[in-house]
Design an enzyme around this catalytic site. Sequence first.
Site, short mmCIF file in Angstrom:
data_model
loop_
_atom_site.label_atom_id
_atom_site.label_comp_id
_atom_site.label_asym_id
_atom_site.label_seq_id
_atom_site.Cartn_x
_atom_site.Cartn_y
_atom_site.Cartn_z
N HIS A 147 -5.39 -79.73 35.39
CA HIS A 147 -4.94 -78.71 36.35
C HIS A 147 -6.16 -78.11 37.04
O HIS A 147 -7.22 -77.95 36.44
CB HIS A 147 -4.16 -77.60 35.63
CG HIS A 147 -3.33 -76.78 36.54
ND1 HIS A 147 -3.83 -75.72 37.25
CD2 HIS A 147 -2.03 -76.87 36.89
CE1 HIS A 147 -2.88 -75.18 37.99
NE2 HIS A 147 -1.77 -75.87 37.79
N ASP B 273 4.25 -80.33 34.61
CA ASP B 273 5.00 -81.56 34.91
C ASP B 273 5.12 -82.51 33.73
O ASP B 273 5.85 -83.50 33.81
CB ASP B 273 4.32 -82.28 36.08
CG ASP B 273 4.42 -81.47 37.36
OD1 ASP B 273 3.37 -81.19 37.97
OD2 ASP B 273 5.55 -81.07 37.71
C1 SDX Z 1 0.95 -79.10 39.80
O1 SDX Z 1 -2.23 -75.86 41.65
C2 SDX Z 1 -1.15 -75.60 41.01
O2 SDX Z 1 -0.92 -74.50 40.58
C3 SDX Z 1 -0.18 -76.77 40.92
C4 SDX Z 1 1.03 -76.59 40.02
C5 SDX Z 1 1.97 -75.55 40.59
O3 SDX Z 1 2.74 -74.96 39.81
O4 SDX Z 1 2.03 -75.43 41.85
O5 SDX Z 1 0.63 -76.18 38.72
C6 SDX Z 1 1.82 -77.88 39.91
O6 SDX Z 1 0.63 -79.68 40.80
C7 SDX Z 1 0.45 -79.50 38.44
C8 SDX Z 1 -0.53 -80.73 38.49
C9 SDX Z 1 0.31 -82.01 38.55
N1 SDX Z 1 -0.54 -83.17 38.78
C10 SDX Z 1 -0.79 -84.08 37.81
O7 SDX Z 1 -0.38 -83.98 36.66
C11 SDX Z 1 -1.61 -85.29 38.26
C12 SDX Z 1 -2.69 -85.62 37.23
N2 SDX Z 1 -3.66 -84.53 37.26
C13 SDX Z 1 -4.84 -84.72 38.08
O8 SDX Z 1 -4.77 -85.59 39.15
C14 SDX Z 1 -5.72 -83.48 38.24
O9 SDX Z 1 -5.88 -82.93 36.99
C15 SDX Z 1 -5.28 -82.42 39.22
C16 SDX Z 1 -5.00 -82.97 40.58
C17 SDX Z 1 -4.06 -81.70 38.73
C18 SDX Z 1 -6.42 -81.39 39.34
O10 SDX Z 1 -7.49 -82.05 39.90
P1 SDX Z 1 -8.91 -81.31 40.16
O11 SDX Z 1 -8.85 -79.88 39.80
O12 SDX Z 1 -9.36 -81.67 41.54
O13 SDX Z 1 -9.83 -81.98 39.08
P2 SDX Z 1 -10.63 -83.32 39.29
O14 SDX Z 1 -9.74 -84.35 39.93
O15 SDX Z 1 -11.90 -82.99 39.97
O16 SDX Z 1 -10.88 -83.77 37.79
C19 SDX Z 1 -11.99 -83.25 37.04
C20 SDX Z 1 -12.33 -84.35 36.05
C21 SDX Z 1 -12.58 -85.71 36.74
O17 SDX Z 1 -13.43 -86.47 35.89
P3 SDX Z 1 -15.06 -86.47 36.21
O18 SDX Z 1 -15.20 -86.90 37.66
O19 SDX Z 1 -15.52 -85.05 35.95
O20 SDX Z 1 -15.60 -87.49 35.23
O21 SDX Z 1 -11.21 -84.59 35.18
C22 SDX Z 1 -10.71 -85.92 35.37
C23 SDX Z 1 -11.22 -86.39 36.72
O22 SDX Z 1 -11.32 -87.80 36.75
N3 SDX Z 1 -9.22 -85.80 35.36
C24 SDX Z 1 -8.42 -86.67 34.78
C25 SDX Z 1 -7.12 -86.15 34.96
N4 SDX Z 1 -7.19 -85.00 35.65
C26 SDX Z 1 -8.50 -84.78 35.90
N5 SDX Z 1 -8.66 -87.83 34.13
C27 SDX Z 1 -7.55 -88.49 33.66
N6 SDX Z 1 -6.28 -88.06 33.77
C28 SDX Z 1 -6.03 -86.89 34.42
N7 SDX Z 1 -4.75 -86.45 34.55
#
Ligand code: SDX
Length: 428
Positions: free
Chosen positions: A307, A364
Amino acid sequence: MSDNAKLIYDGQEYEFPVVTGSENESAIDIAKLRGSTGLITLDPGFKNTGSTSSAITFLDGEEGILRYRGYRIEDLAEKSSFLEVAYLLIYGELPNQSEYENFTKEITHHTLVHEDIKKILEGFPSNSHPMGVLSSLICALTAFYPDSLVPNRSEEEINLSIVRLIAKMPTFAAWAYKNEVGHPVNYPDNQLDYCSNFLKMMFALPAEKYDADPVVASALDKLLILHADHEQNCSTSTVRVVGSSQASIYASISAGINALWGPLHGGANQSVIEMLEAIKADGGDAKKYLDKAKDKNDPFRLMGFGHRVYKNFDPRAKIIKKAADEVLGKLGVNDPVLDIAKELEYAALNDQYFIDRKLYPNVDFYSGIIYRALGIPTEMFTVMFALGRLPGWIAQWKEMRENGEPIGRPRQVYVGANEREYVSMNKR
Ligand code: SDX
C-alpha cells in the site's frame, strides 16, 4: 516542532511556513516556492506531496489507523450502517434520528432511473465490463439532469444531486450486471433497505421469488462501510481534480470510477481472486508465487498486498479477514481459495522481501472472498468497491468546492528536445 522550514539554494536562504494538522502531521507550504526561488518540486506519484487539507478521513499508515470524521473504522464497521456512514462523511456529523430518516427516505425515493437509461444499456455488448457501463451511466446523468452542469449551484441543488447519486448507483450497478448476463433488469423495491434492494436488483429473476438473505445484506453493508473513504487515494484525487475544473459532480464521480478500475487500485480485488484461482489451478504452491512476486524480472505482483500509505496492517483488511471467516461459516461456504489466501499471507509476512518493504495485506486481499461467498461475480468486485467509495468521493468533491480550491494543474520538468527548425518532408 518549528513552524517554518529553511531552504538554501544558490547561496540564498529561503524560509517557508510549516503547517500542522489536527493529528500533528506537518507539511511545508510551498505556495510561494516558484515565485521566490524559481524552483518547483518533482514527486512522481505524489508520494511526498499533499494536495489539500481535509477534515474528512484520517489515516496513519505506520500505526494502521483509519478514522472517518474522527470515528474509528472498527467502531463504524461494528455499530453503524452504510447510509449513516455516508451521511457522516458527506455532512461531517453522525445524523440524529430525524436526519437519518429523512436522508434514508430521500434516497429510497430516488432509486428509479429514467427509462431511456435502458436504451444506453442496450448499446453495450453483453461482455462489457460492468465498470465501463457504470461510469458511462453515471456520466449520462448529466444528460438527464442538465441543471447539474451549472457550476455554482445552490446547496439544495447539490444535495439533490448527492441523493440521486447514492440512490441510483446501486440500480446502475445491478443493471450493468444484468446486461452482462443477459437477464432482464429489476426495478428497485422501495420496501427494502439499501443492501437488500441492491441484492434483489442483482439476483432476482422473473420466474422466481427472491428474498435477500439478511446475513448477506448485513455483510455487504459492512463491506460498503469499510470502502467508504480513504483520503487522497488515486480515484479520490481524480474526483477532486476533475471537480476543480467546475465539471459537474456526475462527470467527476464518473472519472473517479474509471480511476478506481485499474488493477493497482480498486481493480485489485478482482485481480486477487484471479491470482488465487491461478495458484489453486497450479497446484496451490504459495511459495512459488511469492518467489515470482519477488523476482524483478517477473511483472507478477502479489495482488492485494502492499500500500502507498499503510506500512502496517491495513485495518480494513483485518476486519474483512475476520468477517470472511464469520460470513463463510454462517453461509456454510467452504472456499479453498480462502485457505490459499491465508497461506500466502502467512508466507509473505514471514518473508524478508515483504518485511523489508513493509508489505502487508490491504483492503483488497480478502474482500473478494467475501463477495464471492455472497454470490457476487468476480467482474463485479470493483463495482462493489465503487458503490462503497461513492460517499467518500462525494464528500471530498463537496469539501473541495466548499473550500474554493483552485483548478488542479501540476507543473513539470521538461526533458524533451530543445528549440529546432521545422524540416520539410523532402529533407527528412
Ligand atoms: C487500493 O491509496 C489508497 O488508499 C488505495 C486504497 C483505497 O482505499 O483507496 O487503499 C485501495 O488501491 C489498495 C491497493 C490495491 N492494489 C494492489 O493490491 C496491487 C498490488 N500492490 C502494489 O502494486 C503496490 O503495493 C501499490 C500500488 C498498492 C503501492 O505501490 P507504491 O506505493 O508505488 O509502492 P512501489 O510500487 O514503489 O513498491 C515499493 C516496493 C517495490 O520494490 P523495490 O523497487 O523497492 O525493490 O515494494 C514492491 C515494489 O516492487 N512491491 C511489491 C508489491 N507492492 C509493492 N512487490 C510484490 N508484490 C506487491 N504487491
